[in-house]
Design an enzyme around this catalytic site. Sequence first.
Site, PDB file in Angstrom:
ATOM      1  N   ARG A   5       4.067 -24.534  24.969  1.00 45.66           N
ATOM      2  CA  ARG A   5       3.704 -24.897  23.601  1.00 45.66           C
ATOM      3  C   ARG A   5       3.711 -23.677  22.680  1.00 45.66           C
ATOM      4  O   ARG A   5       4.244 -23.725  21.586  1.00 45.66           O
ATOM      5  CB  ARG A   5       2.336 -25.593  23.592  1.00 45.66           C
ATOM      6  CG  ARG A   5       2.462 -27.004  24.089  1.00 45.66           C
ATOM      7  CD  ARG A   5       1.160 -27.767  24.180  1.00 45.66           C
ATOM      8  NE  ARG A   5       1.487 -29.161  24.500  1.00 45.66           N
ATOM      9  CZ  ARG A   5       0.612 -30.154  24.597  1.00 45.66           C
ATOM     10  NH1 ARG A   5      -0.674 -29.920  24.413  1.00 45.66           N
ATOM     11  NH2 ARG A   5       1.013 -31.376  24.872  1.00 45.66           N
TER      12      ARG A   5
ATOM     13  N   TYR B 118       9.212 -32.004  20.651  1.00 43.52           N
ATOM     14  CA  TYR B 118       9.071 -31.808  22.113  1.00 43.52           C
ATOM     15  C   TYR B 118       7.887 -30.918  22.476  1.00 43.52           C
ATOM     16  O   TYR B 118       7.260 -30.341  21.617  1.00 43.52           O
ATOM     17  CB  TYR B 118      10.376 -31.410  22.779  1.00 43.52           C
ATOM     18  CG  TYR B 118      11.093 -30.117  22.475  1.00 43.52           C
ATOM     19  CD1 TYR B 118      10.467 -28.965  22.047  1.00 43.52           C
ATOM     20  CD2 TYR B 118      12.472 -30.064  22.698  1.00 43.52           C
ATOM     21  CE1 TYR B 118      11.178 -27.798  21.842  1.00 43.52           C
ATOM     22  CE2 TYR B 118      13.202 -28.895  22.494  1.00 43.52           C
ATOM     23  CZ  TYR B 118      12.539 -27.761  22.067  1.00 43.52           C
ATOM     24  OH  TYR B 118      13.243 -26.617  21.874  1.00 43.52           O
ATOM     25  N   GLU B 119       7.538 -30.910  23.735  1.00 40.31           N
ATOM     26  CA  GLU B 119       6.329 -30.225  24.237  1.00 40.31           C
ATOM     27  C   GLU B 119       5.061 -30.756  23.585  1.00 40.31           C
ATOM     28  O   GLU B 119       4.109 -30.007  23.357  1.00 40.31           O
ATOM     29  CB  GLU B 119       6.411 -28.707  24.022  1.00 40.31           C
ATOM     30  CG  GLU B 119       7.459 -28.028  24.829  1.00 40.31           C
ATOM     31  CD  GLU B 119       7.303 -28.315  26.298  1.00 40.31           C
ATOM     32  OE1 GLU B 119       8.330 -28.477  26.958  1.00 40.31           O
ATOM     33  OE2 GLU B 119       6.171 -28.412  26.800  1.00 40.31           O
ATOM     34  N   GLY B 120       5.036 -32.072  23.340  1.00 39.94           N
ATOM     35  CA  GLY B 120       3.899 -32.669  22.640  1.00 39.94           C
ATOM     36  C   GLY B 120       4.184 -32.656  21.156  1.00 39.94           C
ATOM     37  O   GLY B 120       4.268 -31.583  20.555  1.00 39.94           O
TER      38      GLY B 120
END
Lengths: 566, 566
Positions: A293, A430-432
Amino acid sequence: MSYRAPLRQLRTALKTVGADRLAETTLFAEATEDTVTAVLAEAARLAENVLAPLQRAGDLHPARLENGVVRTSPGYAEGYRAIAEGGWVGIGADPEYGGMGLPMTVVSAVGEMLSASCLSLSLNPLLTQGQIEALHAHASEEIKALYLPKLVSGEWTGTMNLTEPQAGSDVGALRSTARPNGDGTFAVTGQKIFISWGDHDLTENICHLVLARLPGAAPGTRGISLFLVPKVLPGAEGDPGAANSLRTVSLEHKMGLHGSPTAVLDFDGATGWLIGAEHAGMAAMFTMMNNARLGVGVEGLGVAEAALQQALAFAAERRQGRTPNGEPTIQGHADVRRMLGEMAGLTATARMICLDCAFSLDMARAADSDEERARWAARGALLTPIAKAFGTETGCRVSDLGIQVHGGMGYVEETGAAQYFRDVRVTAIYEGTNGIQAMDLVGRKLADGGAALRGLLGEIGAGIDAADAALAGPMRAALGEIERTADWMLAAEMTDRAAGAAPFLRALALMLGAHHLAAAARIDPGLSALAGLHVGRLLPEAGALCAQARAGAQGLYAFDPAELRA
Amino acid sequence: MSYRAPLRQLRTALKTVGADRLAETTLFAEATEDTVTAVLAEAARLAENVLAPLQRAGDLHPARLENGVVRTSPGYAEGYRAIAEGGWVGIGADPEYGGMGLPMTVVSAVGEMLSASCLSLSLNPLLTQGQIEALHAHASEEIKALYLPKLVSGEWTGTMNLTEPQAGSDVGALRSTARPNGDGTFAVTGQKIFISWGDHDLTENICHLVLARLPGAAPGTRGISLFLVPKVLPGAEGDPGAANSLRTVSLEHKMGLHGSPTAVLDFDGATGWLIGAEHAGMAAMFTMMNNARLGVGVEGLGVAEAALQQALAFAAERRQGRTPNGEPTIQGHADVRRMLGEMAGLTATARMICLDCAFSLDMARAADSDEERARWAARGALLTPIAKAFGTETGCRVSDLGIQVHGGMGYVEETGAAQYFRDVRVTAIYEGTNGIQAMDLVGRKLADGGAALRGLLGEIGAGIDAADAALAGPMRAALGEIERTADWMLAAEMTDRAAGAAPFLRALALMLGAHHLAAAARIDPGLSALAGLHVGRLLPEAGALCAQARAGAQGLYAFDPAELRA
C-alpha cells in the site's frame, strides 16, 4: 522531454521527515547520508537512462498472451535485467538472503524514481518486494532458504493472488480451495483475476502467493489460508523442475499500464506450500499488503512528479498570448501558474507523506525500546492509508492537470501526458481502493481511541508554533477544524465515520502537506513560495472537506439510488 | 448496461429553468409542451437504439486515413444517416432553410442524449449546427441559399478551422493567408490542426470555415477574416463539382474520442468565400463558438449522465461485503453512496446550468422588448463559460467516479466506464480550454460592471427565500461568500482576477446547482434528498473555492517554476 530524477527534492524531503536519524540506529547504521546519496544517484541513472525509454514502448506494445505464454513489451527484458542485476529488487531485504537491508525510507525514494520512469515495469519488483517481506515474516526456514535468495536477486518474481470474480474488496468471499496432498503440500484450485505480472517471460519462475480455503474452514476472512504456489516446481537447490498445474487464461485489456500484464490465472490442483498458520492467511497477506500500500502510494507520487516535470517543461517552452509578467511562454499566465502550483504542492505533499510513513515503519523496527517501536508502528500504520490514497489521488490529479497545461497537445498520445493519466488511474483502485483506505483510516486506525492520530495532530500543532507567521494563522485554523472532525469521528458510529472517511483522509493529507512544506521551507528557503501557495490555495479545501466529513450518513441513506435512474 | 435517455430528469430540468415559457413567445410558439415531449421521445429512441450501439465500435475501430481519405468507424455511416434523415442536424435551424426552428433549450436537451449515447459521432452534427448559425448570421444571401439547405439537411457537414501549430488559445497568432482571386473568391493557404471531423466518408461534401489573413491585415485578432472553403466546389445548384485544393495530412492519435477523426488539414490556395466583413472574422467565428461552447458543455453533461447510469446499474448489482443498511449490493455502502450522490448532484447541476443558459439565449431572441432581449443575452453570455467549463468538468469528474465505483472492473476497457473517462477529457480542452472560459467569465463577462452577475446572484437570493429552511441556511452562507468574491473580482486588477478565475467559476456553478436543485425539489419532491445532499456535501466546497478565488496573483508569481524542476 525526458524524466529527470528529483534528487534535490528527495534529499530535502528526507531531511524534512527526519530520515537522517536512521543512521543513528543500530539496525540502519549503514544508511549514512553518503550511502543514501550514492544509492539514490545510482537509482536515478537506472531510471533516467534505462527505464524512462521503455515507458512509451510498453504503452504502444502491450504485453500479450501467445499460445499460453505472456510475451512482454519490447525492451522490458533488458530493463528488468538491469533492475535485478543492480540489486534493486532486494534493496530493502535481509542481507542474510542477499538483500541490501536498506530502510523502507530509501526503498520508497528509489521506488518513486522507478515508478516515475516506467510505472508498468516497476510494478513487477514492487510485488516481489511485498512477497519477500511476507515470506520473511511467515514462511518456514526451508521455504525461506529456497525462495528468498531467488526473489531477492530478482531471478524469480512474486505475485499476489487475492481477487476472484465475486471477491474483490470483500476478500472474505473467495472460494479457491486447498486440499492437503498428504506430503505436507497442498493442491490449490480456483480462478484468480487481476493478477498483476501474473505471467511473463522475464524470469524462469514466478512465485504466486495465493489465498485459499482449507477443508472445513470457516466462512469469511477467518477461514482463509495463504499458499506459495510457484509456476515451476523447484528442485531442492532451486533448479527448475516440472511445470505446476496452473495456467494463464487471459490478459485484461486495460485503460493504461499496458506494459504490465494483468492475468486471469487458473489453478487446477496446483502444488502449494502453506505460509504461516492455517486460517491465518489474511494476517500474512496484510504483511505484504501494508508494504504494497505504501508502495502504491509511492507509485502515484512517482507519476505525479513525472507529469509535473513534463508540464513544467512544456509551460516553459510553449509561447501563446501575452502574459501579465512579460514572460514569453505560457508559464507567465496566471491560470497556468495556478495549475503548476497545485501540481507542485500536491506532489511535494505526497512525497513528504510517503517518506514520513516509510520513516515511521523503519523506526518501528529500529527504535530503541518496545514502547518506542510500538509508537512508531502505530504512527506508520496510521499514515499508510493516507500515503496510499493521497499518493495515488495526487498521481491522478497531477497527471490530469498535466494534460490541461498541454492543452490540445495533452490529448494527443505522442506527448505522453495522456499515458501518465491513463497509467496511474489504476493505483487509486488496486491494493485496496481509496475508499477502502479511507475506511481503514477511520476504522481500524482509530481503534486505539485516537492515540496515534492525536499524536500526529500534536506534531502538527508543534510545527505551527515554529512556522512562519504568515503560514501559522491559516494552518492553525485548518488544524482546529481537523481536530474538531477527529473528535467527531471518534465519537461517531462506524457508518457515520464511513460516510465522511474519504474527505477526512484528504483533509488530513492537505494539513500534513502544509506541515511538511512549512518545515521544508526552513531547510530550503527556495520552497517558501510553494509553502505559501499550498497554505493559501490548497489548505482552504481542508475546511470544506471537514464539513463533508462531519455530514454523517443520514443524508446519504436518505436518497434512493433507484430514484436517480433514467 | 445500455444507455437510457433521462426523459424524466430532462422534463424536470426544463420546468425548473422555466423553459415552458418559451411557448408563450411568438418566435417559439410551436414549442409547446406536447411538441417538446414528442421531440425528446423521438431523440431518445435515436440515442438508445441507433447511437448507443456505436459507442464502443468507434473506440475499438478508430477512424483512419487511407490513401488520403478518412474511413469512419463501423456503423457510423448508418448512424449519421439516421441523424440526418431524422432532421436532427437542423432542429434549431431556420425553417426557411429546412430547419425545425426549435429553441436552443430543446436542441440542448437533444444534444445531451446524442452526446451521452455516442459522443464521437454526435460531435459531427454539433459542428455543423455551429456552422449553420455562423452562416445564417454572417453569410451573403447567395451563400446561404446554396449552403444552408445542404447543411441543415445533413447532406453536407461543417467544420471549424482555427488552430494552427503556433496558434491555439492565442488565435491571433495564426498565419494562414487568403489572397483575392479577382473573381470575388479567395485563395486560402495554410495548415490547420485539431480539426474535428475535418475529413470523413459520411457525406459528399464538407464545408470548412477557415480563419485566415487577407493581404495587409493587421497583426493579432483584428486582422483575421473568415472564409468558407468547401472540400468539393459546388455547382450553382449545389451539385458536386471539382475537388478543392486541400488535403488531409494526418489524423491525431488521441486518448479517446477515437470515432471522431481529428485532422491536420493543408489548404494550398484552396478556393474560399469571405464570410462577413474583411478583418471581422473573429466576430463571425464567435457566433459559432458561443453556440459550440454551450454545446460542448452539454457534451460533458451527456457523458456524465451516461457514466452515472452505468455506475448506478453496477452498484445495484454488484455484491461485495455487508452493508450498514442491509442492502445486498454495494450501493448500500456509505462510501459508494457518497460517490453516487456526488455524481448525481454534479450531473443535475450541469443539466440545469446548460438548459438555463440555452433558455436565456432563446429568450435573447424571443423576448418582447429590446431591453428584455439585451438582458437575456447578457445573462446567457454570462452563463455560457460556466456551462462549458462546469459541464465538461462534470463529465470528467463523474466518469472518474464512475470508474471508482466499478473498482477493478472500471479499469478494464470492456466495461465502458474507462471510455467515458477517456472520451470526455478533451471537452475540457477544446472550444476554448476551461481556463479560457474562466478568464472569459471574470473578464469580458464582468465588463458590464457586474450587472449580469449581480442579476443572477439576485435570482439566487430570491430563490433562497423560497427554499426549504434546511437548505436556506447553508445556501445563504455560500451566497454571501460568492457575493463577497464577486465584489472582490470587480474591484481587482485583471491578473488578480485571472489568478482566481477557475475557482470562482466553479464556486458559482456549485451555487447555481444548489439554487436549481432546491427549485427542482419543489417541482419533484423525489429530488429533495439529492438537493439536501448537494447543499450539505458539495456546496461547502464553494467557500474554499472563494478563498482561492480571492487569493490574488501575488502568490502565484512569487514562485519560480524553474525552481521546481528536477
